[in-house]
Design a protein around this motif. Structure first.
Motif, mmCIF file in Angstrom:
data_model
loop_
_atom_site.group_PDB
_atom_site.id
_atom_site.type_symbol
_atom_site.label_atom_id
_atom_site.label_comp_id
_atom_site.label_asym_id
_atom_site.label_seq_id
_atom_site.Cartn_x
_atom_site.Cartn_y
_atom_site.Cartn_z
ATOM 1 N N VAL A 188 0.847 -1.377 0.151
ATOM 2 C CA VAL A 188 0.120 -0.013 -0.116
ATOM 3 C C VAL A 188 0.714 1.293 -0.080
ATOM 4 O O VAL A 188 0.656 2.352 -0.725
ATOM 5 C CB VAL A 188 -0.976 -0.152 1.329
ATOM 6 N N MET A 189 1.998 1.272 0.656
ATOM 7 C CA MET A 189 2.853 2.420 0.902
ATOM 8 C C MET A 189 3.551 2.715 -0.490
ATOM 9 O O MET A 189 3.644 3.840 -1.080
ATOM 10 C CB MET A 189 3.849 2.162 2.131
ATOM 11 N N ASP A 190 3.767 1.554 -1.056
ATOM 12 C CA ASP A 190 4.514 1.735 -2.478
ATOM 13 C C ASP A 190 3.572 2.267 -3.538
ATOM 14 O O ASP A 190 3.926 3.206 -4.178
ATOM 15 C CB ASP A 190 5.058 0.229 -2.932
ATOM 16 N N GLY A 191 2.407 1.809 -3.424
ATOM 17 C CA GLY A 191 1.339 2.369 -4.354
ATOM 18 C C GLY A 191 1.040 3.680 -3.990
ATOM 19 O O GLY A 191 0.838 4.683 -5.035
ATOM 20 N N LEU A 192 0.964 4.217 -2.718
ATOM 21 C CA LEU A 192 0.588 5.479 -2.505
ATOM 22 C C LEU A 192 1.883 6.399 -3.020
ATOM 23 O O LEU A 192 1.848 7.527 -3.579
ATOM 24 C CB LEU A 192 0.272 5.715 -0.999
ATOM 25 N N GLN A 237 4.937 14.973 -5.888
ATOM 26 C CA GLN A 237 5.139 14.914 -4.794
ATOM 27 C C GLN A 237 6.182 13.943 -4.292
ATOM 28 O O GLN A 237 6.505 13.059 -4.780
ATOM 29 C CB GLN A 237 3.899 14.938 -3.911
ATOM 30 N N GLU A 238 6.628 14.096 -3.214
ATOM 31 C CA GLU A 238 7.493 13.312 -2.387
ATOM 32 C C GLU A 238 6.943 12.083 -1.997
ATOM 33 O O GLU A 238 5.777 11.959 -1.508
ATOM 34 C CB GLU A 238 8.518 14.212 -1.402
ATOM 35 N N PRO A 239 7.546 11.176 -2.088
ATOM 36 C CA PRO A 239 6.951 9.668 -1.326
ATOM 37 C C PRO A 239 6.713 9.864 0.159
ATOM 38 O O PRO A 239 7.265 10.892 0.801
ATOM 39 C CB PRO A 239 7.977 8.705 -1.777
#
Length: 102
Positions: A75-79, A88-90
């Protein structure tokens, strides 16, 4: 013991009215602090819930196992992809407490 306290407090009340002993706010606060310490991720991060249909949840679990990761990481990678596509920054990552799989 609680029953005895409730019966003692309710002895002079009309029937149908029950009062429970008041919990000490200090004791309650100490118990809450014991369960939720103020030095971890829960103080810094915001919890977010995502509702998925069972078959989609199963697909994500299988994908996570196949890639030796977690649904959280997927999920974090997808976001991160969405944020990058919008200039925007990761997302900021934190160090996990769990041991790596395998």
């Amino acid at each position: 013991m609680l029953l005895a306290v409730v019966q003692q407090r309710n002895s002079g009340l009309p029937s149908g009215k029950i009062t429970l002993p008041r919990r000490s706010s200090t004791v309650h606060a100490k118990r809450c602090l014991a369960y939720f310490p103020h030095d971890g991720l829960k103080d810094k991060a915001v919890n977010m819930t995502v509702y998925l249909l069972p078959h989609d949840h199963k697909r994500l679990k299988q994908l996570a196992v196949e890639h030796d990761t977690t649904i959280q990481a997927l999920v974090m990678d997808g976001l991160d992809v969405i944020l990058k596509d919008n200039g925007q920054e990761p997302l900021t990552r934190w160090k996990t407490r769990r041991k790596p799989r395998g």
